[in-house]
Motif scaffolding. Structure first.
Motif, PDB file in Angstrom:
ATOM      1  N   GLU A  93      28.091  37.506  27.433  1.00  0.00           N
ATOM      2  CA  GLU A  93      27.361  37.067  28.629  1.00  0.00           C
ATOM      3  C   GLU A  93      25.991  37.728  28.736  1.00  0.00           C
ATOM      4  O   GLU A  93      25.600  38.231  29.775  1.00  0.00           O
ATOM      5  N   LEU A  94      25.255  37.683  27.642  1.00  0.00           N
ATOM      6  CA  LEU A  94      23.937  38.313  27.604  1.00  0.00           C
ATOM      7  C   LEU A  94      22.822  37.378  28.065  1.00  0.00           C
ATOM      8  O   LEU A  94      21.759  37.836  28.465  1.00  0.00           O
ATOM      9  N   ASN A  95      23.045  36.080  28.010  1.00  0.00           N
ATOM     10  CA  ASN A  95      22.003  35.111  28.329  1.00  0.00           C
ATOM     11  C   ASN A  95      22.378  34.309  29.569  1.00  0.00           C
ATOM     12  O   ASN A  95      23.389  33.607  29.577  1.00  0.00           O
ATOM     13  N   ASN A  96      21.561  34.418  30.585  1.00  0.00           N
ATOM     14  CA  ASN A  96      21.794  33.701  31.831  1.00  0.00           C
ATOM     15  C   ASN A  96      21.238  32.282  31.694  1.00  0.00           C
ATOM     16  O   ASN A  96      20.039  32.086  31.509  1.00  0.00           O
ATOM     17  N   LEU A  97      22.122  31.308  31.811  1.00  0.00           N
ATOM     18  CA  LEU A  97      21.750  29.906  31.640  1.00  0.00           C
ATOM     19  C   LEU A  97      21.573  29.183  32.975  1.00  0.00           C
ATOM     20  O   LEU A  97      21.459  27.961  33.005  1.00  0.00           O
ATOM     21  N   ALA A  98      21.540  29.918  34.076  1.00  0.00           N
ATOM     22  CA  ALA A  98      21.509  29.305  35.405  1.00  0.00           C
ATOM     23  C   ALA A  98      20.305  28.394  35.622  1.00  0.00           C
ATOM     24  O   ALA A  98      20.379  27.438  36.393  1.00  0.00           O
ATOM     25  N   ASP A  99      19.203  28.656  34.958  1.00  0.00           N
ATOM     26  CA  ASP A  99      18.002  27.848  35.158  1.00  0.00           C
ATOM     27  C   ASP A  99      17.781  26.801  34.070  1.00  0.00           C
ATOM     28  O   ASP A  99      16.746  26.151  34.040  1.00  0.00           O
ATOM     29  N   PHE A 100      18.761  26.639  33.177  1.00  0.00           N
ATOM     30  CA  PHE A 100      18.630  25.668  32.102  1.00  0.00           C
ATOM     31  C   PHE A 100      19.158  24.317  32.578  1.00  0.00           C
ATOM     32  O   PHE A 100      20.316  24.198  32.967  1.00  0.00           O
ATOM     33  N   GLY A 101      18.308  23.315  32.520  1.00  0.00           N
ATOM     34  CA  GLY A 101      18.636  21.988  33.040  1.00  0.00           C
ATOM     35  C   GLY A 101      19.887  21.359  32.463  1.00  0.00           C
ATOM     36  O   GLY A 101      20.630  20.694  33.169  1.00  0.00           O
ATOM     37  N   GLN A 102      20.143  21.584  31.179  1.00  0.00           N
ATOM     38  CA  GLN A 102      21.290  20.904  30.560  1.00  0.00           C
ATOM     39  C   GLN A 102      22.639  21.403  31.086  1.00  0.00           C
ATOM     40  O   GLN A 102      23.659  20.788  30.837  1.00  0.00           O
ATOM     41  N   TYR A 103      22.649  22.508  31.839  1.00  0.00           N
ATOM     42  CA  TYR A 103      23.901  23.061  32.365  1.00  0.00           C
ATOM     43  C   TYR A 103      24.098  22.773  33.861  1.00  0.00           C
ATOM     44  O   TYR A 103      25.086  23.197  34.437  1.00  0.00           O
ATOM     45  N   GLN A 104      23.169  22.076  34.485  1.00  0.00           N
ATOM     46  CA  GLN A 104      23.219  21.914  35.939  1.00  0.00           C
ATOM     47  C   GLN A 104      24.486  21.223  36.430  1.00  0.00           C
ATOM     48  O   GLN A 104      25.024  21.600  37.468  1.00  0.00           O
ATOM     49  N   ALA A 105      25.003  20.249  35.703  1.00  0.00           N
ATOM     50  CA  ALA A 105      26.237  19.572  36.130  1.00  0.00           C
ATOM     51  C   ALA A 105      27.409  20.562  36.133  1.00  0.00           C
ATOM     52  O   ALA A 105      28.208  20.591  37.090  1.00  0.00           O
ATOM     53  N   GLU A 106      27.511  21.381  35.097  1.00  0.00           N
ATOM     54  CA  GLU A 106      28.587  22.385  35.036  1.00  0.00           C
ATOM     55  C   GLU A 106      28.399  23.467  36.106  1.00  0.00           C
ATOM     56  O   GLU A 106      29.358  23.915  36.728  1.00  0.00           O
ATOM     57  N   ILE A 107      27.158  23.883  36.302  1.00  0.00           N
ATOM     58  CA  ILE A 107      26.880  24.897  37.332  1.00  0.00           C
ATOM     59  C   ILE A 107      27.285  24.357  38.692  1.00  0.00           C
ATOM     60  O   ILE A 107      27.930  25.063  39.481  1.00  0.00           O
ATOM     61  N   THR A 108      26.948  23.117  38.977  1.00  0.00           N
ATOM     62  CA  THR A 108      27.323  22.499  40.259  1.00  0.00           C
ATOM     63  C   THR A 108      28.835  22.466  40.431  1.00  0.00           C
ATOM     64  O   THR A 108      29.357  22.784  41.508  1.00  0.00           O
ATOM     65  N   LYS A 109      29.573  22.100  39.384  1.00  0.00           N
ATOM     66  CA  LYS A 109      31.041  22.098  39.457  1.00  0.00           C
ATOM     67  C   LYS A 109      31.574  23.497  39.771  1.00  0.00           C
ATOM     68  O   LYS A 109      32.475  23.661  40.594  1.00  0.00           O
ATOM     69  N   HIS A 110      31.030  24.506  39.100  1.00  0.00           N
ATOM     70  CA  HIS A 110      31.489  25.883  39.305  1.00  0.00           C
ATOM     71  C   HIS A 110      31.101  26.396  40.691  1.00  0.00           C
ATOM     72  O   HIS A 110      31.886  27.085  41.343  1.00  0.00           O
ATOM     73  N   ARG A 111      29.903  26.054  41.167  1.00  0.00           N
ATOM     74  CA  ARG A 111      29.497  26.428  42.537  1.00  0.00           C
ATOM     75  C   ARG A 111      30.474  25.849  43.559  1.00  0.00           C
ATOM     76  O   ARG A 111      30.893  26.530  44.490  1.00  0.00           O
ATOM     77  N   LYS A 112      30.790  24.566  43.386  1.00  0.00           N
ATOM     78  CA  LYS A 112      31.705  23.902  44.329  1.00  0.00           C
ATOM     79  C   LYS A 112      33.092  24.531  44.278  1.00  0.00           C
ATOM     80  O   LYS A 112      33.726  24.739  45.319  1.00  0.00           O
ATOM     81  N   ALA A 113      33.583  24.815  43.075  1.00  0.00           N
ATOM     82  CA  ALA A 113      34.905  25.434  42.943  1.00  0.00           C
ATOM     83  C   ALA A 113      34.916  26.816  43.593  1.00  0.00           C
ATOM     84  O   ALA A 113      35.864  27.171  44.304  1.00  0.00           O
ATOM     85  N   LEU A 114      33.854  27.605  43.386  1.00  0.00           N
ATOM     86  CA  LEU A 114      33.783  28.922  44.019  1.00  0.00           C
ATOM     87  C   LEU A 114      33.678  28.777  45.529  1.00  0.00           C
ATOM     88  O   LEU A 114      34.346  29.504  46.280  1.00  0.00           O
ATOM     89  N   GLY A 115      32.879  27.829  45.989  1.00  0.00           N
ATOM     90  CA  GLY A 115      32.769  27.587  47.430  1.00  0.00           C
ATOM     91  C   GLY A 115      34.109  27.226  48.046  1.00  0.00           C
ATOM     92  O   GLY A 115      34.457  27.702  49.132  1.00  0.00           O
ATOM     93  N   SER A 116      34.891  26.411  47.359  1.00  0.00           N
ATOM     94  CA  SER A 116      36.235  26.058  47.856  1.00  0.00           C
ATOM     95  C   SER A 116      37.116  27.292  47.938  1.00  0.00           C
ATOM     96  O   SER A 116      37.824  27.491  48.931  1.00  0.00           O
ATOM     97  N   TRP A 117      37.082  28.122  46.898  1.00  0.00           N
ATOM     98  CA  TRP A 117      37.891  29.350  46.905  1.00  0.00           C
ATOM     99  C   TRP A 117      37.476  30.265  48.053  1.00  0.00           C
ATOM    100  O   TRP A 117      38.325  30.810  48.756  1.00  0.00           O
ATOM    101  N   ILE A 118      36.173  30.413  48.277  1.00  0.00           N
ATOM    102  CA  ILE A 118      35.676  31.271  49.361  1.00  0.00           C
ATOM    103  C   ILE A 118      36.162  30.750  50.710  1.00  0.00           C
ATOM    104  O   ILE A 118      36.647  31.522  51.543  1.00  0.00           O
ATOM    105  N   ARG A 119      36.053  29.442  50.937  1.00  0.00           N
ATOM    106  CA  ARG A 119      36.511  28.868  52.208  1.00  0.00           C
ATOM    107  C   ARG A 119      38.021  29.016  52.379  1.00  0.00           C
ATOM    108  O   ARG A 119      38.502  29.378  53.442  1.00  0.00           O
ATOM    109  N   GLU A 120      38.778  28.740  51.312  1.00  0.00           N
ATOM    110  CA  GLU A 120      40.238  28.807  51.393  1.00  0.00           C
ATOM    111  C   GLU A 120      40.748  30.224  51.629  1.00  0.00           C
ATOM    112  O   GLU A 120      41.770  30.419  52.282  1.00  0.00           O
TER     113      GLU A 120
END
Length: 171
Positions: A102-129
């Motif tokens: 985990e040396l390279n942060n890919l958060a700002d790379f466009g090709q990963y935005q769909a996966e990042i969005t899925k992971h954000r939503k999953a984490l948000g659900s866990w936080i709310r639950e």
């Protein structure tokens, strides 16, 4: 399907995600949340104004002091310097198949935005639950993060947040 289960293996098996939470390392406050799927890991650093948090035991070791000396002398590479750098990214995203350390942060790379969005939503659900929100009061560090020197406000036994701030620290 709820993300909260009894064990991490159940979470991964049923939802495809694991969650993790960090709130304190002994006497250092931090608030980070992480969720990972089989291939990716997403981290949300809620106290990103602070450098990554060492355990308070670490700051008394000669290795830590040497790392600090090397950092001050600008002799560490960008990955070795991470424990000293703030602000850190608010979000981190890693491709574990191609970057297991985990040396390279890919958060700002466009090709990963769909996966990042899925992971954000999953984490948000866990936080709310789990009602695992950011505390309304941040506890002060008990030690200096670089030197290990006791902070002037450090008291033992440790007071509750109610005693310290007149608030419970509830989320």
């Amino acid at each position: 399907m709820p993300l909260v289960k009894t064990t991490f293996s159940e979470i991964l098996k049923e939802s495809g995600y694991w969650t993790a939470a960090a709130g304190k390392w002994h006497d250092f406050e931090d608030h980070g949340r992480s969720i990972r799927s089989k291939r990716f890991r997403y981290i949300r650093n809620n106290y990103n104004d602070l450098p990554p948090t060492p355990s308070d035991d670490t700051v008394y070791h000669k290795i830590w002091w040497e790392l600090g000396r090397l950092y001050d002398a600008e002799l560490l590479n960008k990955h070795q310097s991470r424990p000293f750098i703030s602000p850190r990214p608010k979000e981190e995203f890693s491709d574990l198949e191609n970057d297991s350390f985990e040396l390279n942060n890919l958060a700002d790379f466009g090709q990963y935005q769909a996966e990042i969005t899925k992971h954000r939503k999953a984490l948000g659900s866990w936080i709310r639950e789990t009602h695992n929100f950011i505390p309304n009061v941040r506890t002060l560090d008990g030690f200096d993060r670089r030197t290990g020197v006791y902070a002037p406000h450090r008291l033992r036994p440790r007071q509750t947040k109610m005693q310290q701030y007149g608030k419970s620290g509830a989320y």
